[in-house]
Design a protein around this motif. Sequence first.
Motif, PDB file in Angstrom:
ATOM      1  N   TYR A 134       1.316  -1.022   0.053  1.00 25.94           N
ATOM      2  CA  TYR A 134      -0.030   0.013   0.189  1.00 25.94           C
ATOM      3  C   TYR A 134       0.739   1.640   0.027  1.00 25.94           C
ATOM      4  O   TYR A 134       0.931   2.216  -0.614  1.00 25.94           O
ATOM      5  N   LEU A 135       1.590   1.395   0.966  1.00 28.56           N
ATOM      6  CA  LEU A 135       2.631   2.457   0.658  1.00 28.56           C
ATOM      7  C   LEU A 135       3.638   2.638  -0.777  1.00 28.56           C
ATOM      8  O   LEU A 135       3.649   3.678  -1.234  1.00 28.56           O
ATOM      9  N   GLN A 136       3.925   1.479  -1.154  1.00 28.14           N
ATOM     10  CA  GLN A 136       4.075   1.381  -2.805  1.00 28.14           C
ATOM     11  C   GLN A 136       3.373   2.290  -3.428  1.00 28.14           C
ATOM     12  O   GLN A 136       3.490   2.931  -4.453  1.00 28.14           O
ATOM     13  N   PHE A 137       2.163   1.877  -3.314  1.00 31.39           N
ATOM     14  CA  PHE A 137       1.144   1.646  -4.501  1.00 31.39           C
ATOM     15  C   PHE A 137       0.795   4.065  -4.112  1.00 31.39           C
ATOM     16  O   PHE A 137       0.380   4.145  -5.193  1.00 31.39           O
ATOM     17  N   LEU A 138       0.269   3.705  -3.052  1.00 32.13           N
ATOM     18  CA  LEU A 138       0.405   5.583  -2.388  1.00 32.13           C
ATOM     19  C   LEU A 138       1.387   6.517  -2.875  1.00 32.13           C
ATOM     20  O   LEU A 138       0.912   7.014  -4.476  1.00 32.13           O
ATOM     21  N   ARG A 139       2.887   5.651  -3.073  1.00 28.32           N
ATOM     22  CA  ARG A 139       3.984   6.881  -3.829  1.00 28.32           C
ATOM     23  C   ARG A 139       3.432   6.789  -5.257  1.00 28.32           C
ATOM     24  O   ARG A 139       4.204   8.085  -5.840  1.00 28.32           O
ATOM     25  N   LYS A 140       3.102   5.511  -6.386  1.00 29.57           N
ATOM     26  CA  LYS A 140       3.910   5.466  -7.071  1.00 29.57           C
ATOM     27  C   LYS A 140       2.573   6.358  -7.674  1.00 29.57           C
ATOM     28  O   LYS A 140       1.979   6.901  -9.254  1.00 29.57           O
ATOM     29  N   SER A 141       0.733   6.351  -6.960  1.00 30.67           N
ATOM     30  CA  SER A 141       0.109   7.033  -6.991  1.00 30.67           C
ATOM     31  C   SER A 141      -0.026   8.772  -7.457  1.00 30.67           C
ATOM     32  O   SER A 141      -1.133   8.981  -8.352  1.00 30.67           O
ATOM     33  N   HIS A 142       1.022   8.693  -6.901  1.00 27.57           N
ATOM     34  CA  HIS A 142       1.169  10.344  -6.442  1.00 27.57           C
ATOM     35  C   HIS A 142       2.299  10.652  -7.807  1.00 27.57           C
ATOM     36  O   HIS A 142       3.053  11.405  -7.203  1.00 27.57           O
ATOM     37  N   HIS A 143       2.561   9.928  -8.881  1.00 25.59           N
ATOM     38  CA  HIS A 143       4.281  10.231  -9.549  1.00 25.59           C
ATOM     39  C   HIS A 143       5.321  10.268  -8.573  1.00 25.59           C
ATOM     40  O   HIS A 143       5.968  11.316  -9.401  1.00 25.59           O
ATOM     41  N   TYR A 144       5.387   9.463  -7.473  1.00 27.24           N
ATOM     42  CA  TYR A 144       6.685  10.160  -6.686  1.00 27.24           C
ATOM     43  C   TYR A 144       7.476   8.742  -6.803  1.00 27.24           C
ATOM     44  O   TYR A 144       7.346   7.511  -7.285  1.00 27.24           O
ATOM     45  N   THR A 145       9.366   9.441  -7.334  1.00 22.46           N
ATOM     46  CA  THR A 145       9.909   8.244  -6.825  1.00 22.46           C
ATOM     47  C   THR A 145      10.003   8.051  -5.387  1.00 22.46           C
ATOM     48  O   THR A 145       9.879   8.710  -4.964  1.00 22.46           O
ATOM     49  N   GLN A 146      10.973   6.897  -5.263  1.00 20.36           N
ATOM     50  CA  GLN A 146      11.518   6.750  -3.994  1.00 20.36           C
ATOM     51  C   GLN A 146      12.442   7.864  -3.316  1.00 20.36           C
ATOM     52  O   GLN A 146      12.161   8.381  -2.557  1.00 20.36           O
TER      53      GLN A 146
END
Length: 159
Positions: free
Chosen positions: A9-21
């Motif tokens: 879910y943390l990865q999903f949230l990051r990707k859905s906001h178009h952020y890289t790590q």
Amino acid sequence: MNMKIISGYLQFLRKSHHYTQEDLARKLDISRQAVSKWETGTTIPDLEVLLKISRLYNVTINEILEPNIQPQRIMDFEQISTIPEDELREMLKEFDMNSLVIALMGASPETNRLCEKLFPDVDFEMMRNNIGRVKLETVEEMQNQIIAMVNLRSADREI
């Protein structure tokens, strides 16, 4: 609290906001390696960072720790049979075999046969015997975790 679901879910949230790590790490004033550890399920963010994440994504801390994944692909455990076998095998590998066996205790014979086919080296009958009786709530919880992971992976692919 399932670490695999939280990390997904943390990865999903990051990707859905178009952020890289790296982007997320800068916004939270932490290292990129810390973000990576959350997304692989090695660790979870501490409370202070969870608060920053919740503000950034406009979700509650509780939503991060116990995500309510909306059905994208399946709504019922029996529907795992609709997923291509190679893909399903990879998803189910994210769970320990005891969790899968417990989930299967409430499944149809067809779903049990499918999983036995996917994991021919696992002695499901012996594992069921070793686990013994399990509360219905535990079976449902394991099934719900698998459903959430399938739906999370599906949502993640759509980003």
